[in-house]
Structure formats: C-alpha cells, structure tokens
Design a protein around this motif. Structure first.
Motif, PDB file in Angstrom:
ATOM      1  N   LEU A   1       0.831  -1.207   0.000  1.00  0.00           N
ATOM      2  CA  LEU A   1       0.000   0.000   0.000  1.00  0.00           C
ATOM      3  C   LEU A   1       0.871   1.265   0.000  1.00  0.00           C
ATOM      4  N   ALA A   2       1.998   1.182   0.715  1.00  0.00           N
ATOM      5  CA  ALA A   2       2.866   2.356   0.825  1.00  0.00           C
ATOM      6  C   ALA A   2       3.404   2.802  -0.541  1.00  0.00           C
ATOM      7  N   PHE A   3       3.902   1.854  -1.350  1.00  0.00           N
ATOM      8  CA  PHE A   3       4.455   2.339  -2.627  1.00  0.00           C
ATOM      9  C   PHE A   3       3.406   2.382  -3.727  1.00  0.00           C
ATOM     10  N   TYR A   4       2.393   1.545  -3.593  1.00  0.00           N
ATOM     11  CA  TYR A   4       1.330   1.527  -4.601  1.00  0.00           C
ATOM     12  C   TYR A   4       0.599   2.874  -4.614  1.00  0.00           C
ATOM     13  N   SER A   5       0.416   3.432  -3.423  1.00  0.00           N
ATOM     14  CA  SER A   5      -0.333   4.688  -3.346  1.00  0.00           C
ATOM     15  C   SER A   5       0.449   5.846  -3.969  1.00  0.00           C
ATOM     16  N   THR A   6       1.775   5.691  -4.089  1.00  0.00           N
ATOM     17  CA  THR A   6       2.554   6.714  -4.788  1.00  0.00           C
ATOM     18  C   THR A   6       2.072   6.823  -6.226  1.00  0.00           C
ATOM     19  N   VAL A   7       2.066   5.679  -6.915  1.00  0.00           N
ATOM     20  CA  VAL A   7       1.674   5.672  -8.329  1.00  0.00           C
ATOM     21  C   VAL A   7       0.175   5.973  -8.459  1.00  0.00           C
ATOM     22  N   ALA A   8      -0.598   5.454  -7.505  1.00  0.00           N
ATOM     23  CA  ALA A   8      -2.037   5.745  -7.532  1.00  0.00           C
ATOM     24  C   ALA A   8      -2.271   7.254  -7.473  1.00  0.00           C
ATOM     25  N   GLY A   9      -1.458   7.927  -6.669  1.00  0.00           N
ATOM     26  CA  GLY A   9      -1.568   9.385  -6.578  1.00  0.00           C
ATOM     27  C   GLY A   9      -1.296  10.052  -7.925  1.00  0.00           C
ATOM     28  N   TRP A  10      -0.362   9.512  -8.675  1.00  0.00           N
ATOM     29  CA  TRP A  10      -0.059  10.102  -9.997  1.00  0.00           C
ATOM     30  C   TRP A  10      -1.286  10.081 -10.899  1.00  0.00           C
ATOM     31  N   THR A  11      -2.112   9.034 -10.753  1.00  0.00           N
ATOM     32  CA  THR A  11      -3.288   8.968 -11.633  1.00  0.00           C
ATOM     33  C   THR A  11      -4.197  10.174 -11.364  1.00  0.00           C
ATOM     34  N   LEU A  12      -4.219  10.630 -10.100  1.00  0.00           N
ATOM     35  CA  LEU A  12      -5.057  11.807  -9.796  1.00  0.00           C
ATOM     36  C   LEU A  12      -4.475  13.060 -10.462  1.00  0.00           C
ATOM     37  N   GLU A  13      -3.160  13.193 -10.376  1.00  0.00           N
ATOM     38  CA  GLU A  13      -2.509  14.330 -11.036  1.00  0.00           C
ATOM     39  C   GLU A  13      -2.817  14.304 -12.543  1.00  0.00           C
ATOM     40  N   TYR A  14      -2.804  13.084 -13.114  1.00  0.00           N
ATOM     41  CA  TYR A  14      -3.035  12.983 -14.562  1.00  0.00           C
ATOM     42  C   TYR A  14      -4.498  13.216 -14.936  1.00  0.00           C
ATOM     43  N   ILE A  15      -5.405  12.969 -13.997  1.00  0.00           N
ATOM     44  CA  ILE A  15      -6.811  13.330 -14.264  1.00  0.00           C
ATOM     45  C   ILE A  15      -6.903  14.853 -14.372  1.00  0.00           C
ATOM     46  N   VAL A  16      -6.265  15.528 -13.418  1.00  0.00           N
ATOM     47  CA  VAL A  16      -6.305  16.996 -13.430  1.00  0.00           C
ATOM     48  C   VAL A  16      -5.681  17.527 -14.728  1.00  0.00           C
ATOM     49  N   LYS A  17      -4.539  16.957 -15.104  1.00  0.00           N
ATOM     50  CA  LYS A  17      -3.883  17.393 -16.344  1.00  0.00           C
ATOM     51  C   LYS A  17      -4.784  17.143 -17.550  1.00  0.00           C
ATOM     52  N   ALA A  18      -5.439  15.964 -17.549  1.00  0.00           N
ATOM     53  CA  ALA A  18      -6.291  15.620 -18.692  1.00  0.00           C
ATOM     54  C   ALA A  18      -7.457  16.590 -18.805  1.00  0.00           C
TER      55      ALA A  18
END
Ligand code: PFF
Length: 444
Positions: free
Chosen positions: A99-116
């Motif tokens: 969960l600790a490292f998975y949530s790092t990449v999961a967080g990027w998906t949120l940034e990419y939603i905003v960018k999209a």
C-alpha cells in the motif's frame, strides 16, 4: 458479530477482480515486461499465471471462507497454538508495504486526471511530456499530497464496509475499463510502426530468459493476482457458502490476465511508434498514453475517462490492501472499524511518503543504490508474495488436508466437481514444488 458479505456471485468476482486488476496490470506489467526482454517474459508470465494462479487463488479462498476470518485469525483457527499465523502476520505487513508504494503511483493517476481535464497534453511533443513527467515526480510535495489524498479515499471506502463499498464500484467500472483498453489497443496497433511493438510482445527471444526474468515474472504474477498475502483469504471470508470457489478463481485469473495483455497491446505498439524505449519504466505508461490520446479523435475525452478508470482500478486494489490490515486490527486486536481504518491508513501513509520522496533525483532515501520505492516493491512482490503463496498451498495441501478442502470447494458436497482430485493434487504437490523451484533458481 455479523460479518459483511458480498451480495451476489458477480459481486465476489467483481470484487476479487477489482483487487487483482489495477496498476499492477496497466502500469507495472508493461514496466516489468519492457525491462525483462518482452515476449520471453510474457511466455514465462502466462505459464506461471495459468499454472499457479488458480491453485493459489483457490487455496486462499478456501482458507478464508472456511474460517470466515482475516489471515491471522484464519490460520489460528485452523491450527491453534502453531506457527502458522505467522503467514497471516506476514500478509498484513506485506499489505502495508505494498500500500505504501502503490499509493505513490495511484496518486499520480489523480494528477493525470487533473492534467487531462485541463487539456495539458494536446499538441505536445514526446520530449515535453517526458520532461513534465520527470519534473512532476521530482517535485516531492505534490506526489505526497496526491498520495495522501488517495489513501484518504481508500480509507473512506473501507470504512463504509464491504458490501456497499467495494462491490458497488467494481461491478460497473471494471467492464468499462476493459472496453476502453480495447479501443486504445486498436488505436495503438494501427499507429505507424505499431507492429514493431507487437513483435516485441509476441516474438519471444528465448535467450533472454534468465533467473531474474523468471523471478520477476513470478513476482509480477502474484502481485497482479493479489495473491500470497491474504487479500484473497480476507475476501474469501466474505464469499457466500453457495458460491462456486473454483469457477470464481478461474474467472478472476482470466479477467486479470486479459487486462494485462490488453495493457501490453496498448502500450508497446504506441511506445515503438513514438520512440519510447521499452525499458523506460515509469515513463512507459505515463508518457506513452498521453501521446496515444493526442493521436485520436475525441482524445481529450478518452484521456479523462481513461485516467479516471485507472484511478478507480487502483482504488479497488488499495481498498483490498487496506481491508486486510483493517480486518486484522478489528478481529484480532478488537479495535473498532473506524479507528482501525485510521491507524492502518496513517501507518501506510507514513511509510508511503518516504517511498514517494525516494523517487526524486538524488534523493537520500535509497538503499544500496536503489530507491526506497523500488526496495519496497522488490521485497514485497518478488520475495514476500512467493513465500506467502508457497506456505498457503502447503497449508491447504498438507495441513488442512483433502477432506476439509473437498468439503469447502464442493460447498459441503452440494456441487458436483469431477476435477477436484486433480486440483487438490496440483495444490498439494505441483504448486509448492513449482513455486519453490522458480523462487530459488530465480533468486540465486
Ligand atoms: N493486484 C493489484 C494490481 O495488480 O494492481 C495490486 C495488489 C493488490 C497486489 C492487492 C497485492 C494485493 F494484495
């Protein structure tokens, strides 16, 4: 205490598939495949998934539904006063690490939603998109912020309970994800030069198969199927007594594999077409995808929908990770569900922050030249999950034994199942031997 349960057959398949399908398929699988020789890796991966996926998954479901408990409680109930609950503890710890490292990449998906949504990719060259990606994860605080938001979202769903949380989200959105991947795969394959990506994927160069390729495939298989750490024991404990555990396992394994292969079909043709190296790791997905959307009519909307679905797929996986820790805290340590969720979420966020920060250029958080993020990933996927899976099949085959296993898979004799003997044989002999051989030869 009345336990939550999944509402329907589709519910359990959807929830287990929701746990299985996630960044592991769409983000991690292409990274591993690209770094481990392409087609050769795919073959080893498919052999492992198809040979070991069902027996290990079924074993976890059997333990979970038999005992109706979390991984620690389950082993304790089946073999009181023995060392077996250690496998459960290992699973809970492994859940926290993932969960600790998975949530790092999961967080990027949120940034990419905003960018999209902000239409920040259109018209940009690959080099600009690559630069922006690397600037983003060098900006430590923003990663951490999104990561914490993601863990918070996960905690929110877990807190609401199993039936109305996990099941509701998985049922509708997972099929939609498959659909959009098919559309993207078609676009990607028809790009100029896309067929080179197909050759990379499907023309294996067997000389590339080494110990490290094999162990990476093993780790990836268990990671992708959420196996070896008790997620499926926990989910098994929520499955109804009338559901068919064997056919559910087969469905989940096939669905997960389909999504991984589809992700490969999306990423590699496009990567070859745009000149992204297959070994580009993290950038492979986060840089290639926006380029595909740039080449599609309606790309703006597809891009938003895709990153939203990717975030949801990641969420149904982080939910399952958090649920293992929470189920343990609630049932074994008798902490109430609200506090258990808070404790588990905060603990994983604390470890996770270091994982995120370790990806910055020149970060101090590295061990032996590897980022803390990569260390957590390697230790959990390539070491702890295979060890967990090994002991789980060993337990079902040798400790639980045939009659209890048969009783559980046939729903106390109600299901006629002619292949149960073969399945048990695989669990008892083939699976542990295969896992041990792959693990030991791979490691050394
Ligand atoms: N299977 C998930 C994925 O492929 O994204 C990740 C994962 C979830 C791994 C739960 C392990 C686990 F227990």
């Amino acid at each position: 205490m009345k336990r939550d349960g999944f509402g329907s057959k589709l519910g359990i398949i959807a929830a287990a598939a929701g746990s299985a399908v996630g960044l592991g398929n769409i983000y991690r699988f292409p990274c591993e495949l690209g770094n481990n020789g392409g087609g050769a890796f795919l073959i080893v991966y498919l052999l492992i998934v198809l040979g070991l996926g069902v027996p290990v998954m079924l074993s976890e479901f059997v333990i979970g539904r038999r005992t109706q408990k979390n991984p620690v409680g389950a082993f304790r109930m089946l073999r009181p006063k023995s060392g077996w609950p250690i496998i459960g503890y290992l699973g809970v710890i492994c859940g926290l690490i993932i969960l600790a490292f998975y949530s790092t990449v999961a967080g990027w998906t949120l940034e990419y939603i905003v960018k999209a949504v902000g239409d920040q990719f259109s018209g940009k060259d690959l080099s600009v998109i690559e630069q922006e990606f690397s600037d983003f994860h060098n900006l430590g605080w923003k990663n951490v912020l999104w990561q914490v938001v993601f863990i918070f979202l996960t905690a929110f769903v877990v807190f609401k309970g199993v039936a109305d949380g996990i099941e509701k989200y998985s049922k509708i959105l997972m099929p939609l994800l498959v659909l959009i991947l098919i559309v993207l795969a078609i676009r990607s394959i028809t790009l100029p030069g896309g067929t080179d990506g197909l050759s990379f994927l499907f023309k294996p160069d067997f000389s590339k198969i080494t110990g490290s390729v094999v162990i990476s495939a093993l780790g990836q298989a268990f990671f992708s199927l959420s196996m070896g750490m008790g997620v499926l024991i926990t989910y098994g404990s929520y499955i109804k007594k009338e559901d068919n555990l064997l056919s559910s396992s087969v469905s989940v394994v096939l669905a997960d594999t389909l999504v991984a292969v589809l992700a490969g079909l999306v990423i590699f043709p496009a990567a070859f077409s745009f000149g992204v190296q297959p070994t580009a790791g993290m950038g492979l997905v986060f840089n290639t995808l926006p380029m595909i959307f740039n080449q599609m009519s309606g790309g703006y909307f597809f891009c938003i929908i895709f990153f939203v679905l990717l975030a949801v797929a990641a969420l149904t996986s982080t939910i399952s990770l958090l649920e293992v820790i929470v189920a343990y805290l609630v049932e074994e340590l008798h902490i109430n569900r609200r506090w258990a969720t808070v404790v588990a979420a905060v603990a994983s966020a604390i470890v996770g922050v270091f994982a995120s920060l370790s990806l910055k250029n020149g970060s101090a958080f590295s061990i032996g030249g590897n980022s803390f993020f990569n260390c957590l990933d390697f230790v959990s996927s390539n070491i702890l999950l295979p060890i967990g899976a090994f002991f789980i099949v060993l337990f079902v085959g040798w400790i639980m034994g045939k009659s209890e296993f048969f009783a559980e898979v046939t729903n106390e004799g109600k299901l006629k199942m002619s292949i149960k003997g073969i399945v048990f044989f695989i669990i008892k002999f083939l699976a542990p031997v295969a896992i041990a051989i792959i693990f030991v030869t791979g490691l050394f």
